[in-house]
Design an enzyme around this catalytic site. Structure first.
Site, PDB file in Angstrom:
ATOM      1  N   GLY A 164       0.622  -0.643  -0.280  1.00 28.13           N
ATOM      2  CA  GLY A 164      -0.156  -0.022   0.164  1.00 28.13           C
ATOM      3  C   GLY A 164       0.858   1.373   0.113  1.00 28.13           C
ATOM      4  O   GLY A 164       0.929   2.154  -0.630  1.00 28.13           O
TER       5      GLY A 164
ATOM      6  N   CYS B 293      -6.527  20.294  21.033  1.00 26.63           N
ATOM      7  CA  CYS B 293      -6.617  20.835  22.383  1.00 26.63           C
ATOM      8  C   CYS B 293      -5.646  19.105  22.647  1.00 26.63           C
ATOM      9  O   CYS B 293      -6.669  18.964  23.795  1.00 26.63           O
ATOM     10  CB  CYS B 293      -7.632  20.803  22.341  1.00 26.63           C
ATOM     11  SG  CYS B 293      -9.017  19.459  22.709  1.00 26.63           S
TER      12      CYS B 293
END
Ligand code: LLP
Length: 436
Positions: free
Chosen positions: A286, A354
């Protein structure tokens, strides 16, 4: 692993800086850029190194329609990890005989969908990694092509989280493989055996790769013998997985594909196959197909000197490219807007999420970044967009396709999501009834 020119991978220096900057202006950031010509070249490099093998693209690395169509035109098959990937590969034009569904602890919904796709495409192959998946296929009336995934007891790869052999959930243990294979062959059309050691295998892992392939060759000869004793059809192929690594760092040597191919051939040996033919080798890379065909562009929003480093806040984050946060993966980063006379400073490039893991690099030299500059994060074509999330209600980025080094001819292939795309699946709660 000597690294001839053919093994060279495409680095950030090889991209046209002005062209990338123009794309960032036109389509805004964060923006993935994918070079479809490079995807084709990578398919050809694999086919050249393994001319005798079936080469299957592991779709999970980049499942975008533009990439799937390019890979199909280059003549590769598709290896799919879910019913969703099968559906997308079919939509991109792969035919049943080029589709391989690798069922990893498959959800019932996935098995239902794949068995229903098999009704229309009876040549689809289902790769099974547990004996009871055979029962679950049986229960659904499936009696088509199956391949048995084996855990060869060897894992390899760039990080412990991407090693799939050895202590891992994948495949039937090697010791149980012969009996499970024969059981599968009695109930279905057993066409192959499969193993995959892990992802990001480098030249240093070649001995492990050779050992894995050797074990698979031994197993396949044992199974072939038993199939012949029982008068059952022989194996069509032995699939030794993907995992071919790409050198993300400048100093890493490229993988010598020809050396990998020679070692693979040598370790596999000859396996008796079907109808008097030898069983074929199959591989399913891949990363190798798409990694160096992709770049992530991002813009600097904040430059903040601190006692330890300079924080360079950018508009892409771990939601767009999670590999550094998840695996401490290294991606090259360059400031496309930098004036060459400016010096490099130690910089920590961080996103707007965050989470303190939302960092692309820590204290790495970067030509002095200024607010508004465009940075390029290189070798981002594999497991980039595919692993993107919408955490912090961040719509996923846009993607634009180009063909080769001339970036002036670009086509948007994925639009930038909007918050509306995120909330489309939601329904407001019904007003609460009055219970008195
Ligand atoms: N075949 C099977 C059964 C696989 O599980 C995988 C990858 C491949 C082929 C393709 O491996 P590749 O040639 O791309 O290395 N997200 C991680 C990589 C996870 C790979 C999972 N399986 C990363 O970003 O490094």
């Amino acid at each position: 692993m000597d690294g001839t020119n053919d093994d060279r991978i495409r680095r950030l220096d090889d991209w046209d800086t002005d062209g990338l900057t123009a794309l960032a202006e036109e389509f805004e950031t964060p923006l993935y850029v994918i070079d479809l010509e490079r995807v084709s070249e990578n398919c050809n490099r694999l086919r050249d190194a393994f001319p005798e093998a079936e080469v299957r693209y592991a779709v999970k690395a980049h499942t975008g329609r533009s990439v799937l169509e390019t890979v199909r035109r280059a003549g590769l098959d598709a290896e799919c990890a879910s019913a969703g990937e099968v559906e997308r590969a079919l939509a991109a034009g792969f035919r049943g005989d080029s589709l391989h569904y690798t069922a990893v602890n498959p959800p019932a919904r996935d098995l239902d969908a794949v068995v229903s796709a098999w009704d229309d495409h009876p040549d689809i192959t289902v790769t099974v990694g547990a004996a009871d998946t055979l029962d679950r296929l049986d229960e659904r009336g499936f009696d088509g092509r199956v391949c048995l995934r084996v855990n060869p007891g060897i894992g390899a790869g760039h990080h412990e989280k991407v090693r799939t052999g050895g202590h891992a959930k994948f495949g039937v243990p090697l010791s149980r493989a012969p009996e499970t294979a024969i059981d599968a062959a009695r109930r279905f059309d057993l066409v192959g055996l499969h193993a995959h050691a892990g992802s990001g295998i480098s030249g240093a892992d070649l001995a492990d790769h050779r050992e894995l392939v050797g074990r698979m060759g031994e197993l396949a000869r044992t199974v072939a013998e038993e199939l012949s004793v029982e008068g059952l059809p022989g194996l069509e192929y032995v699939d030794v997985g993907g995992g071919f690594g790409v050198p993300y760092r400048e100093e890493e040597p490229p993988l010598d594909l020809n050396a990998v191919a020679a070692a693979t051939r040598d370790a596999l040996g000859t396996v008796p196959g079907r109808d008097g033919d030898a069983a074929r080798l199959a591989i399913e890379p891949g990363r190798y197909v798409v990694a160096d065909a992709g770049v992530l562009l991002t813009r600097v929003n904040t430059v903040k000197p601190t006692p330890d480093t300079t924080i360079v806040g950018v508009d892409a984050g771990m939601t767009d490219l999670i590999r550094p946060a998840l695996y401490d993966a290294y991606h090259p980063i360059a400031n496309l807007s930098a004036n060459l006379s400016q010096e490099a400073i130690p910089a920590t490039v961080a996103g707007p999420i965050c989470e303190s893991a939302d960092v692309f690099c820590d204290n790495r030299p970067l030509t002095r970044p200024e607010r508004g500059d465009v940075l390029a994060v290189g070798i981002a074509g594999a497991y980039g967009y595919e692993m993107a999330s919408q955490y912090n209600s961040r719509p996923r980025p846009a993607e634009v396709a180009v063909d080769g080094s001339d970036l002036s001819d670009s086509r948007p292939v994925r639009h930038r999501e909007t918050v509306e795309d995120l909330t489309r699946v939601e329904r407001p709660i019904e007003p609460l009834e009055d219970h008195e």
